[in-house]
Motif scaffolding. Structure first.
Motif, PDB file in Angstrom:
ATOM      1  N   VAL A  10       1.378 -10.197   9.835  1.00 49.19           N
ATOM      2  CA  VAL A  10       2.277 -10.286   8.673  1.00 49.19           C
ATOM      3  C   VAL A  10       2.999  -8.984   8.337  1.00 49.19           C
ATOM      4  CG1 VAL A  10       1.170 -12.231   7.553  1.00 49.19           C
ATOM      5  CG2 VAL A  10       0.316  -9.923   7.109  1.00 49.19           C
ATOM      6  N   ARG A  11       2.491  -7.844   8.792  1.00 52.03           N
ATOM      7  CA  ARG A  11       3.111  -6.548   8.503  1.00 52.03           C
ATOM      8  C   ARG A  11       2.932  -6.129   7.035  1.00 52.03           C
ATOM      9  NH1 ARG A  11       3.753  -3.310  10.833  1.00 52.03           N
ATOM     10  NH2 ARG A  11       5.836  -2.523  10.601  1.00 52.03           N
ATOM     11  N   GLY A  12       2.924  -4.817   6.830  1.00 51.91           N
ATOM     12  CA  GLY A  12       2.594  -4.296   5.499  1.00 51.91           C
ATOM     13  C   GLY A  12       3.788  -3.920   4.641  1.00 51.91           C
ATOM     14  N   LEU A  13       4.991  -4.309   5.066  1.00 48.99           N
ATOM     15  CA  LEU A  13       6.171  -3.971   4.270  1.00 48.99           C
ATOM     16  C   LEU A  13       6.866  -5.278   3.901  1.00 48.99           C
ATOM     17  CD1 LEU A  13       5.903  -1.917   6.966  1.00 48.99           C
ATOM     18  CD2 LEU A  13       7.570  -0.647   5.639  1.00 48.99           C
ATOM     19  N   ASP A  14       7.432  -5.312   2.688  1.00 50.91           N
ATOM     20  CA  ASP A  14       7.935  -6.586   2.157  1.00 50.91           C
ATOM     21  C   ASP A  14       9.251  -7.059   2.754  1.00 50.91           C
ATOM     22  OD1 ASP A  14       5.826  -6.850   0.523  1.00 50.91           O
ATOM     23  OD2 ASP A  14       6.895  -6.469  -1.371  1.00 50.91           O
ATOM     24  N   ASP A  20       0.837  -1.209   0.000  1.00 50.17           N
ATOM     25  CA  ASP A  20       0.000   0.000   0.000  1.00 50.17           C
ATOM     26  C   ASP A  20       0.863   1.245   0.000  1.00 50.17           C
ATOM     27  OD1 ASP A  20      -2.238  -1.470  -0.017  1.00 50.17           O
ATOM     28  OD2 ASP A  20      -2.779  -1.161   2.092  1.00 50.17           O
ATOM     29  N   ILE A  21       1.935   1.207   0.801  1.00 49.35           N
ATOM     30  CA  ILE A  21       2.772   2.409   0.944  1.00 49.35           C
ATOM     31  C   ILE A  21       3.295   2.848  -0.418  1.00 49.35           C
ATOM     32  CG2 ILE A  21       4.917   3.337   1.937  1.00 49.35           C
ATOM     33  CD1 ILE A  21       4.517   1.589   4.365  1.00 49.35           C
ATOM     34  N   ASP A  40      -2.894 -11.796  -6.244  1.00 48.55           N
ATOM     35  CA  ASP A  40      -1.775 -12.027  -7.156  1.00 48.55           C
ATOM     36  C   ASP A  40      -0.474 -11.480  -6.599  1.00 48.55           C
ATOM     37  OD1 ASP A  40      -3.125 -13.256  -9.096  1.00 48.55           O
ATOM     38  OD2 ASP A  40      -3.596 -11.413 -10.226  1.00 48.55           O
ATOM     39  N   LYS A  41      -0.568 -10.246  -6.108  1.00 49.25           N
ATOM     40  CA  LYS A  41       0.662  -9.516  -5.803  1.00 49.25           C
ATOM     41  C   LYS A  41       1.183  -9.748  -4.391  1.00 49.25           C
ATOM     42  CE  LYS A  41       0.319  -5.456  -8.796  1.00 49.25           C
ATOM     43  NZ  LYS A  41       0.064  -4.017  -8.661  1.00 49.25           N
ATOM     44  N   ASN A  42       0.273  -9.776  -3.411  1.00 48.05           N
ATOM     45  CA  ASN A  42       0.716  -9.774  -2.024  1.00 48.05           C
ATOM     46  C   ASN A  42      -0.284 -10.535  -1.143  1.00 48.05           C
ATOM     47  OD1 ASN A  42       2.249  -9.133   0.144  1.00 48.05           O
ATOM     48  ND2 ASN A  42       2.130  -6.908  -0.087  1.00 48.05           N
ATOM     49  N   TYR A  84       4.737 -21.297   1.472  1.00 47.87           N
ATOM     50  CA  TYR A  84       3.499 -20.961   2.173  1.00 47.87           C
ATOM     51  C   TYR A  84       2.587 -20.106   1.293  1.00 47.87           C
ATOM     52  CZ  TYR A  84       0.398 -18.589   5.452  1.00 47.87           C
ATOM     53  OH  TYR A  84      -0.709 -18.069   6.082  1.00 47.87           O
ATOM     54  N   ARG A  85       3.189 -19.154   0.621  1.00 43.93           N
ATOM     55  CA  ARG A  85       2.444 -18.234  -0.238  1.00 43.93           C
ATOM     56  C   ARG A  85       1.643 -19.022  -1.279  1.00 43.93           C
ATOM     57  NH1 ARG A  85       3.734 -12.901  -3.383  1.00 43.93           N
ATOM     58  NH2 ARG A  85       2.672 -13.476  -5.282  1.00 43.93           N
TER      59      ARG A  85
END
Ligand code: HAM
Length: 426
Positions: free
Chosen positions: A257-261, A61-62, A200-202, A176-177
């Motif tokens: 899971v947190r929002g940063l990769d 999102d960021i 698809d993406k995240n 896992y993904r």
């Protein structure tokens, strides 16, 4: 009259009344991070956009929706920093501070995200953060959490909840993904629009969806903890042992899971139930692959950041102390001679460590005493021509309805000390 210009939505002024609480938070933060050997690092407000897209992730999102990105006059794409980790890593690589070294950094400053503003969520907000490098074991993970526990304790904030999880290695997460995507594919029809887009993406981000129907699907989704690699599992177990030994309470949340990769292995969040939807006060985790990913030599890292606005909001609810910056003394002066001497006296008092406010702009005694009251100073010092000639001042305690005392200028710092010390001790 022309229309006045207003501040940008979601970017706030900090007025003096509230600044006292901010200073209190900042002071406690400084003392705490220094107590653990962290050293301050400062980095620019703007960076090349690529730094954030490569580290935080294109599909987050960021980066996708929230960055203040613009082209500068040379045609380079720049972004206002939405967080600090990427910049600390960039600076660490650039200055050769990371490889084969142990580093503990902390920072404080504004971050920018174009989110929908609401209470506790702003477009310019302030973070205090910490980043530690070169320590792969769970001891430093525990150290960061202990540092935070101490910080919250000294601030006087209780009732915060600590949630922890392990995201494992990127390899384990890939497996896992795949499982997760297969699972969600079977429930496509029930997913909200945002989650469908993330599929698809995240897909991991679907796990912390706020949509009620999606949450029901998430409840039965496969768990990352069942797919962790052995080393990550061991790392996590050792962290929980350290926390148990330190007497720090926590909840393991397998859906955190947190929002940063950039995260790998340990992630954690401290939340409150007192601030409505914006419940995260502090968040962080390990990012062992990030330094290498940004072009440095492989170096493990871990850190956290907390939002100062949210801490201040909690402190306001708790009515905890704030930095005391009220003047000790207000100097009222009558006549030119007194004004000249008063200015000298004020400097003398400041040299001796007293916060001193001088009456500027003249006025009669009544008006000056009103201003003294408004300044919230504890004492007023009154100086007229007669006092100057006699080498004395009149001292009045503004909180007690007592008599004025006449004190020799030579003895004034000792006399003030005598009166102010007991006030500080109470
Ligand atoms: P983050 O979860 O994006 O993580 O932000 C950390 C904290 O900053 C949040 O828990 C919240 O207190 C505050 N915050 C975030 N966005 C806003 C906003 N729009 N308004 C007010 N407060 C906000 C990071 O930024 C990572 N860099 C943390 C980290 C450091 N991980 C490892 N090292």
């Amino acid at each position: 009259m022309s229309k006045s210009v207003q501040a940008i939505r979601g970017m706030n002024d900090l007025l003096p009344e509230e600044a006292a609480i901010w200073q209190f938070v900042e002071q406690v933060a400084r003392d705490t991070v220094h107590a653990y050997g962290y050293r301050e690092i400062r980095f620019p407000i703007a960076e090349k956009t690529e730094l954030f897209s490569r580290s935080i992730g294109d599909a987050t999102d960021i980066v996708e929706k929230e960055m203040y990105t613009f082209e500068d006059r040379s045609g380079d794409s720049l972004s206002l920093r939405p967080e600090g980790t990427a910049s600390v890593v960039r600076a660490g690589i650039e200055h050769g501070l990371l490889y084969n070294q142990v580093q503990r950094f902390w920072y404080i400053g504004p971050m920018f995200r174009h989110e929908r503003p609401q209470k506790g969520r702003y477009r310019q907000f302030y973070q205090i953060g910490v980043e530690a490098f070169g320590m792969p074991g769970p001891d430093v993970d525990a150290e960061l959490i202990m540092l935070l526990a101490r910080f919250f304790r000294v601030l006087g904030l209780d009732g915060l909840t600590l949630e922890i999880n392990s995201l494992g290695t990127p390899e384990a997460r890939k497996v896992y993904r795949q499982k997760l995507v297969e699972y969600f594919e079977c429930h496509r029809d029930a997913l909200d629009e945002d989650s469908l887009r993330r599929l698809d993406k995240n897909p991991l981000r679907i796990l912390d969806s706020k949509d009620a129907q999606t949450r029901a699907i998430v409840a039965d989704a496969p768990l990352l903890s069942d797919h962790l690699d052995d080393e990550s599992r061991e790392h996590f177990t050792r962290l929980t042992r350290y926390l148990d030994d330190a007497g720090i309470g926590y909840a393991v949340n397998p859906r955190l899971v947190r929002g940063l990769d950039y995260y790998s292995r340990t992630v954690f969040e401290w939340t409150t139930d007192k601030l409505g939807a914006q419940s995260a006060v502090c968040a962080g985790g390990r990012y062992d692959g990030l330094v290498e990913h940004l072009g440095g030599k492989a170096t493990p890292g871990i850190g956290f950041a907390m939002g100062i606005e949210r801490l201040v909001e909690l402190l306001k609810l708790a009515d905890t102390p704030r930095a005391d910056i009220k003047p000790h003394v207000y100097i009222a002066m009558l006549g030119e001679l007194a004004e000249k001497e008063g200015m000298k006296l004020a400097e003398l008092l400041r040299d001796a460590g007293f916060r001193t406010q001088l009456n500027c702009g003249g006025g009669g005694l009544k008006g000056q005493m009103k201003k003294a009251d408004r300044s919230e100073a504890r004492f007023a010092m009154i100086l007229g021509e007669e006092e100057v000639n006699r080498g004395v001042v009149a001292l009045k305690d503004l909180r007690i309805n007592g008599e004025q005392e006449v004190i020799a200028v030579d003895a004034i710092t000792d006399e003030l000390e005598k009166r102010i010390k007991p006030l500080l001790e109470n």
